[in-house]
Design an enzyme around this catalytic site. Sequence first.
Site, short mmCIF file in Angstrom:
data_model
loop_
_atom_site.label_atom_id
_atom_site.label_comp_id
_atom_site.label_asym_id
_atom_site.label_seq_id
_atom_site.Cartn_x
_atom_site.Cartn_y
_atom_site.Cartn_z
NE ARG A 18 -2.01 -1.90 3.25
CZ ARG A 18 -2.41 -2.25 4.45
NH1 ARG A 18 -3.61 -1.94 4.85
NH2 ARG A 18 -1.61 -2.91 5.26
CE LYS A 56 2.49 -20.86 10.01
NZ LYS A 56 3.13 -19.94 10.97
CG ASP A 97 4.77 -25.72 6.71
OD1 ASP A 97 5.97 -25.55 7.02
OD2 ASP A 97 3.90 -25.99 7.54
CG HIS A 98 9.28 -21.50 6.65
ND1 HIS A 98 8.30 -21.20 7.55
CD2 HIS A 98 10.42 -21.60 7.38
CE1 HIS A 98 8.82 -21.10 8.76
NE2 HIS A 98 10.10 -21.35 8.69
CE LYS A 123 12.78 -24.65 8.82
NZ LYS A 123 13.60 -23.48 9.09
CD GLU A 160 10.19 -19.97 17.08
OE1 GLU A 160 10.67 -19.17 16.27
OE2 GLU A 160 8.99 -20.06 17.32
CG ASP A 181 3.12 -18.91 14.89
OD1 ASP A 181 2.93 -18.58 13.70
OD2 ASP A 181 4.16 -18.59 15.51
CG HIS A 234 6.10 -24.61 10.82
ND1 HIS A 234 5.78 -24.35 9.52
CD2 HIS A 234 6.27 -23.39 11.41
CE1 HIS A 234 5.76 -23.04 9.31
NE2 HIS A 234 6.05 -22.44 10.45
CE LYS A 249 6.83 -17.18 18.38
NZ LYS A 249 7.83 -17.44 17.35
#
Length: 519
Positions: free
Chosen positions: A67, A172, A201-202, A206, A240, A259, A264, A360
């Site tokens: 934007r 996602k 889905d990254h 991998k 993480e 998340d 994942h 996390k």
Amino acid sequence: MATIQMKVSPEDLSQVPRGRERVPDPVIMTIFGASGDLTKRKLLPALYHLQQNGLLPDKFQIVGVARRPLGDEFAADMRDGIIQFGGVDKSDPKLEDFIKKVSYFALNFDDPGHYAALNAELERISSEKGIGNHRLFYLATAPEFFTGIIENLGAQGMAQTDKGHIGVVIEKPFGHDLKSARELNQHVNSVFDERQVFRIDHYLGKETVQNILVFRFANGIFEPIWNRNYIDHVQITAAETIGVEGRGPFYEKAGALRDVVQNHVMELLSFVAMEPPPSFHAESVRREKLKVWQAIPSIPILNAVRGQYGPGIVEGKRVPGYREEERVDPESGTETFAAVRLEIENWRWAGVPFYLRAGKRLKKRATEISIQFKQPPLLIFNRMAATGPCEIQPNLLTIRIQPDEGIALRFGAKIPTTPDMAVCPVVMDFNYAAAFGRSTANGYERLLLDAMLGDQTLFAHRDGVETTWALYSPILEAWAAKNPEVFPNYFAGKWGPDCGDRLLEREGRAWRNNLGKPE
Ligand code: BG6
């Protein structure tokens, strides 16, 4: 510790035929939401890596769409991103050429008139550069814009494949529960045919995740014992150390289960548990993954636990609690840790618990899968069995997805020079970086290339997305209906809340917390 010796030299590796690395046809990749972090940190560095490896067509254009009224500063910002996050030298002579292929188009996502102008701009670029009609639309915006963008692309005829290949890549989160995922799927499929849709889905980009299939199916010795007769249980951890990194409003609505676990972690689970597909074609692989997810009975609410971090110390630094993070409700009930126990009711896995957790601000960053084998009868060693580090332990196979990527196998060995048969655990370790060298790739290279080539193998199918949401939606609903009584319930820098430990303790097991190290 024993290490694995490579059987080939770097020269041998360079001779490996790279048959699948086809170069896509000339294409314009339009990235919606291009002013966000993902484009700068991941997508552009990955595209540049592809270019460095000769995997992009000569005629290629990236059009960033967002934007904000950005002009040339967009390309300059992307250049910085490639240098900073792509491990690229700023004097790299090819960088300037690549940046010439990056342009920007300001667009209000909800304004149909702007799409007509975008279409005209893509036509202009296409005829000026001789790109033809191959288009890839990448949706990297906040999810609330997905529907509007898709609708507008459809209304302008920009999704029609009569003139060339048209694909849409969707980042996602794909829905936030079963109902919303179904609605989104219906909406996407009302404009794009499923064969045009690439749900990212990254994790599937991998190398270590793809290697699970190679490890299982290209080796003869693991598959015969990869079942309930030999395996005691499986643990999958996605831990993480970071917090929500300024993404408070997004995370408040997401939480750890949505998340990371629903997507994942479930992708990892499917690769560990699936039957060998007849080929690596999209249909075969996706069918086997789906069968795994469909064989999971509904998860009793007692087998799902949640946690939220309070203040604590992570990697030597004092960090605030989740409720003190920017733009987070000071009384938030969002979970930053989730763990579940599930089973897969099929002939291979019935009775083998799978314990999954993601969180996390945990003690260490590590995504790992550990497969614990059953203890063999040890009567003959019992007299000598030691306790402590030399206690006889069951075989353990650990797959380190990241960081310190590798695979380790623990087994018992005789302690030398002891007169009796004293056994001590030892480890054989394969370390990716030591074997193949460090890579600067971030996983998006493979996914972007596959999307340009039209290969959907490493992308989620609508059925898979809906099946995993169907498993987790009841838990999310139950959690939403009842605020947790004691949040925060773990200190940042620990391994999550006590209830997470109890999930395994009540079955005489424990989380493997020595992550990142072969054990
Ligand atoms: C994303 C989540 O999908 O995955 C983030 O939205 C999370 O919250 C990230 O941090 C983890 O990815 P990786 O590749 O760092 O394990």
